[in-house]
Design a protein around this motif. Structure first.
Motif, mmCIF file in Angstrom:
data_model
loop_
_atom_site.group_PDB
_atom_site.id
_atom_site.type_symbol
_atom_site.label_atom_id
_atom_site.label_comp_id
_atom_site.label_asym_id
_atom_site.label_seq_id
_atom_site.Cartn_x
_atom_site.Cartn_y
_atom_site.Cartn_z
ATOM 1 N N GLU A 50 0.829 -1.250 0.016
ATOM 2 C CA GLU A 50 -0.052 0.095 0.103
ATOM 3 C C GLU A 50 1.007 1.109 -0.134
ATOM 4 O O GLU A 50 0.625 2.196 -0.818
ATOM 5 C CB GLU A 50 -0.861 -0.037 1.161
ATOM 6 C CG GLU A 50 -1.745 1.045 1.238
ATOM 7 C CD GLU A 50 -2.842 0.999 2.402
ATOM 8 O OE1 GLU A 50 -3.359 2.212 2.671
ATOM 9 O OE2 GLU A 50 -3.089 0.051 2.850
ATOM 10 N N LYS A 54 1.202 3.898 -3.045
ATOM 11 C CA LYS A 54 0.755 5.332 -2.917
ATOM 12 C C LYS A 54 2.037 6.272 -3.223
ATOM 13 O O LYS A 54 1.837 7.270 -3.814
ATOM 14 C CB LYS A 54 0.377 5.479 -1.465
ATOM 15 C CG LYS A 54 -1.268 4.944 -1.421
ATOM 16 C CD LYS A 54 -2.011 5.038 0.060
ATOM 17 C CE LYS A 54 -2.983 4.259 0.071
ATOM 18 N NZ LYS A 54 -3.513 4.535 1.629
ATOM 19 N N GLY A 83 -6.957 4.870 -1.198
ATOM 20 C CA GLY A 83 -7.520 3.605 -0.365
ATOM 21 C C GLY A 83 -8.712 3.514 0.142
ATOM 22 O O GLY A 83 -9.293 2.548 0.683
#
Length: 88
Positions: A50, A54, A83
């Motif tokens: 994640e 990002k 997200g």
């Protein structure tokens, strides 16, 4: 090194730290992995993916990191990142 320098965790370095933690939870000298180690490894792998994804979005254009770029200046801090979760 100053206290502030030790508390600086840019996204890519943070993602790499998560990946290093994943590797550490799997000791190459043991045949069986403890359930807690497996759980931590999976959680850190998810966090690494994640954070690194990002970071890549931010390199392309800052607005890609927000679910709704028009809310990025929210004074309440209740905007959503790409997200769908609160910013990390």
């Amino acid at each position: 090194m100053s206290e502030l320098a030790r508390l600086d965790f840019p996204p890519v370095r943070n993602g790499i730290d998560y990946l290093a933690s994943v590797v550490e939870h799997f000791d190459e000298n043991e045949w069986a992995v403890e359930p807690c180690d497996l759980k931590c490894a999976v959680l850190h792998l998810q966090a690494a993916a994640e954070v690194l994804l990002k970071a890549r979005l931010l390199r392309e254009h800052w607005s890609l990191a927000f679910q709704d770029p028009d809310e990025r200046n929210s004074k309440k801090g209740d905007f959503m990142n790409c997200g769908g979760a609160a910013p990390q």
